[in-house]
Motif scaffolding. Structure first.
Motif, PDB file in Angstrom:
ATOM      1  N   PHE A   1     -19.105  -5.408 -14.039  1.00  0.00           N
ATOM      2  CA  PHE A   1     -19.119  -6.087 -12.743  1.00  0.00           C
ATOM      3  C   PHE A   1     -19.983  -5.351 -11.722  1.00  0.00           C
ATOM      4  CE2 PHE A   1     -15.153  -7.942 -14.498  1.00  0.00           C
ATOM      5  CZ  PHE A   1     -15.614  -9.242 -14.570  1.00  0.00           C
ATOM      6  N   ALA A   2     -20.118  -4.026 -11.862  1.00  0.00           N
ATOM      7  CA  ALA A   2     -20.943  -3.249 -10.932  1.00  0.00           C
ATOM      8  C   ALA A   2     -22.430  -3.350 -11.247  1.00  0.00           C
ATOM      9  CB  ALA A   2     -20.507  -1.785 -10.938  1.00  0.00           C
ATOM     10  N   LEU A   3     -22.783  -3.348 -12.551  1.00  0.00           N
ATOM     11  CA  LEU A   3     -24.188  -3.264 -12.938  1.00  0.00           C
ATOM     12  C   LEU A   3     -24.707  -4.459 -13.718  1.00  0.00           C
ATOM     13  CD1 LEU A   3     -24.259   0.488 -14.016  1.00  0.00           C
ATOM     14  CD2 LEU A   3     -25.181  -0.509 -11.908  1.00  0.00           C
ATOM     15  N   GLY A   4     -23.806  -5.375 -14.119  1.00  0.00           N
ATOM     16  CA  GLY A   4     -24.247  -6.497 -14.945  1.00  0.00           C
ATOM     17  C   GLY A   4     -24.456  -6.049 -16.383  1.00  0.00           C
ATOM     18  N   GLY A   5     -25.093  -6.876 -17.152  1.00  0.00           N
ATOM     19  CA  GLY A   5     -25.379  -6.522 -18.534  1.00  0.00           C
ATOM     20  C   GLY A   5     -24.764  -7.501 -19.510  1.00  0.00           C
ATOM     21  N   ARG A   6     -24.891  -7.166 -20.782  1.00  0.00           N
ATOM     22  CA  ARG A   6     -24.357  -8.010 -21.849  1.00  0.00           C
ATOM     23  C   ARG A   6     -23.401  -7.182 -22.691  1.00  0.00           C
ATOM     24  NH1 ARG A   6     -25.061 -12.743 -24.023  1.00  0.00           N
ATOM     25  NH2 ARG A   6     -26.935 -13.268 -22.890  1.00  0.00           N
ATOM     26  N   ALA A   7     -22.209  -7.735 -22.920  1.00  0.00           N
ATOM     27  CA  ALA A   7     -21.194  -7.068 -23.742  1.00  0.00           C
ATOM     28  C   ALA A   7     -21.046  -7.800 -25.063  1.00  0.00           C
ATOM     29  CB  ALA A   7     -19.857  -7.031 -23.013  1.00  0.00           C
ATOM     30  N   HIS A   8     -20.743  -7.048 -26.100  1.00  0.00           N
ATOM     31  CA  HIS A   8     -20.435  -7.664 -27.384  1.00  0.00           C
ATOM     32  C   HIS A   8     -19.395  -6.816 -28.113  1.00  0.00           C
ATOM     33  CE1 HIS A   8     -23.432  -4.737 -28.760  1.00  0.00           C
ATOM     34  NE2 HIS A   8     -22.864  -4.838 -29.937  1.00  0.00           N
ATOM     35  N   THR A   9     -18.720  -7.439 -29.052  1.00  0.00           N
ATOM     36  CA  THR A   9     -17.715  -6.739 -29.844  1.00  0.00           C
ATOM     37  C   THR A   9     -18.215  -6.610 -31.272  1.00  0.00           C
ATOM     38  OG1 THR A   9     -16.572  -8.803 -30.338  1.00  0.00           O
ATOM     39  CG2 THR A   9     -15.783  -7.554 -28.442  1.00  0.00           C
ATOM     40  N   GLY A  10     -17.874  -5.500 -31.884  1.00  0.00           N
ATOM     41  CA  GLY A  10     -18.248  -5.267 -33.267  1.00  0.00           C
ATOM     42  C   GLY A  10     -17.174  -5.798 -34.193  1.00  0.00           C
ATOM     43  N   PRO A  11     -17.347  -5.566 -35.485  1.00  0.00           N
ATOM     44  CA  PRO A  11     -16.344  -6.019 -36.446  1.00  0.00           C
ATOM     45  C   PRO A  11     -15.043  -5.219 -36.323  1.00  0.00           C
ATOM     46  CG  PRO A  11     -18.052  -4.752 -37.537  1.00  0.00           C
ATOM     47  CD  PRO A  11     -18.478  -4.912 -36.110  1.00  0.00           C
ATOM     48  N   VAL A  12     -13.952  -5.842 -36.734  1.00  0.00           N
ATOM     49  CA  VAL A  12     -12.649  -5.163 -36.719  1.00  0.00           C
ATOM     50  C   VAL A  12     -12.608  -4.187 -37.886  1.00  0.00           C
ATOM     51  CG1 VAL A  12     -10.165  -5.481 -36.920  1.00  0.00           C
ATOM     52  CG2 VAL A  12     -11.534  -7.127 -35.638  1.00  0.00           C
ATOM     53  N   ASP A  13     -12.173  -2.963 -37.605  1.00  0.00           N
ATOM     54  CA  ASP A  13     -12.049  -1.938 -38.635  1.00  0.00           C
ATOM     55  C   ASP A  13     -10.733  -1.210 -38.423  1.00  0.00           C
ATOM     56  OD1 ASP A  13     -12.593  -0.217 -40.732  1.00  0.00           O
ATOM     57  OD2 ASP A  13     -13.919   1.071 -39.554  1.00  0.00           O
ATOM     58  N   ASP A  14      -9.839  -1.287 -39.389  1.00  0.00           N
ATOM     59  CA  ASP A  14      -8.528  -0.642 -39.295  1.00  0.00           C
ATOM     60  C   ASP A  14      -7.764  -1.043 -38.041  1.00  0.00           C
ATOM     61  OD1 ASP A  14      -8.688   0.689 -41.735  1.00  0.00           O
ATOM     62  OD2 ASP A  14      -9.598   2.475 -40.847  1.00  0.00           O
ATOM     63  N   GLY A  15      -7.902  -2.296 -37.644  1.00  0.00           N
ATOM     64  CA  GLY A  15      -7.149  -2.809 -36.511  1.00  0.00           C
ATOM     65  C   GLY A  15      -7.756  -2.505 -35.153  1.00  0.00           C
ATOM     66  N   ALA A  16      -8.973  -1.949 -35.135  1.00  0.00           N
ATOM     67  CA  ALA A  16      -9.633  -1.631 -33.863  1.00  0.00           C
ATOM     68  C   ALA A  16     -11.017  -2.267 -33.836  1.00  0.00           C
ATOM     69  CB  ALA A  16      -9.749  -0.125 -33.684  1.00  0.00           C
ATOM     70  N   VAL A  17     -11.502  -2.522 -32.639  1.00  0.00           N
ATOM     71  CA  VAL A  17     -12.825  -3.112 -32.462  1.00  0.00           C
ATOM     72  C   VAL A  17     -13.557  -2.338 -31.362  1.00  0.00           C
ATOM     73  CG1 VAL A  17     -11.968  -4.850 -30.823  1.00  0.00           C
ATOM     74  CG2 VAL A  17     -14.089  -5.261 -32.065  1.00  0.00           C
ATOM     75  N   LEU A  18     -14.847  -2.100 -31.574  1.00  0.00           N
ATOM     76  CA  LEU A  18     -15.664  -1.425 -30.575  1.00  0.00           C
ATOM     77  C   LEU A  18     -16.286  -2.487 -29.675  1.00  0.00           C
ATOM     78  CD1 LEU A  18     -16.944   1.203 -29.501  1.00  0.00           C
ATOM     79  CD2 LEU A  18     -18.852   0.761 -31.064  1.00  0.00           C
ATOM     80  N   VAL A  19     -16.094  -2.341 -28.375  1.00  0.00           N
ATOM     81  CA  VAL A  19     -16.703  -3.230 -27.386  1.00  0.00           C
ATOM     82  C   VAL A  19     -17.820  -2.432 -26.717  1.00  0.00           C
ATOM     83  CG1 VAL A  19     -16.326  -4.683 -25.364  1.00  0.00           C
ATOM     84  CG2 VAL A  19     -14.466  -4.318 -27.005  1.00  0.00           C
ATOM     85  N   THR A  20     -19.025  -2.998 -26.705  1.00  0.00           N
ATOM     86  CA  THR A  20     -20.192  -2.294 -26.184  1.00  0.00           C
ATOM     87  C   THR A  20     -20.856  -3.120 -25.097  1.00  0.00           C
ATOM     88  OG1 THR A  20     -20.568  -1.278 -28.338  1.00  0.00           O
ATOM     89  CG2 THR A  20     -22.400  -1.262 -26.810  1.00  0.00           C
ATOM     90  N   LEU A  21     -21.174  -2.463 -23.994  1.00  0.00           N
ATOM     91  CA  LEU A  21     -21.894  -3.082 -22.882  1.00  0.00           C
ATOM     92  C   LEU A  21     -23.268  -2.444 -22.789  1.00  0.00           C
ATOM     93  CD1 LEU A  21     -22.122  -4.738 -20.212  1.00  0.00           C
ATOM     94  CD2 LEU A  21     -21.140  -2.733 -19.065  1.00  0.00           C
ATOM     95  N   ARG A  22     -24.307  -3.269 -22.752  1.00  0.00           N
ATOM     96  CA  ARG A  22     -25.666  -2.780 -22.523  1.00  0.00           C
ATOM     97  C   ARG A  22     -26.046  -3.163 -21.098  1.00  0.00           C
ATOM     98  NH1 ARG A  22     -28.062  -0.637 -26.672  1.00  0.00           N
ATOM     99  NH2 ARG A  22     -27.232  -0.993 -28.749  1.00  0.00           N
TER     100      ARG A  22
END
Length: 115
Positions: free
Chosen positions: A58-79
């Motif tokens: 919300f401060a800088l904008g950008g595009r976020a995406h989620t990676g595949p689920v691995d062992d019940g967790a997912v990595l969320v990445t914002l560029r």
């Protein structure tokens, strides 16, 4: 006596230059970070959860995406990037881990682009 820069930063910024630009941005906008790792091509920031990641979005904008689920967790990445500055904006990659099925803000989950 004052100190004035005599030239602009070089076009190929170093990891240290990038780190300073991101730290100044982070401090000015009061953005959270658990860890900051600067590289010549981008600065990687690790945050505690997707709520902290959404503050960056919300401060800088950008595009976020989620990676595949691995062992019940997912990595969320914002560029995203710092605001424009002499020498250009510095790319920032913000990382958060979420538990599978955890409520992720709609804008982050959908990969919305905010500016």
């Amino acid at each position: 006596m004052s100190v004035q820069p005599t030239h602009s930063p070089p076009a190929g910024a170093s990891a240290r230059t990038n780190a300073v630009a991101v730290e100044v941005t982070r401090d000015y906008l009061n953005l959270p970070a658990l860890a900051v790792k600067a590289r010549p091509d981008a600065v990687h920031v690790t945050v505690a959860d997707v709520c902290d990641l959404s503050r960056w979005m919300f401060a800088l904008g950008g595009r976020a995406h989620t990676g595949p689920v691995d062992d019940g967790a997912v990595l969320v990445t914002l560029r995203t990037a710092t605001p424009d500055r002499p020498g250009g904006a510095v790319p920032i990659v913000v990382h958060a881990v979420a538990v599978e099925g955890e409520d992720v803000l709609a804008d982050v989950h959908s990969g919305a682009v905010l500016a």
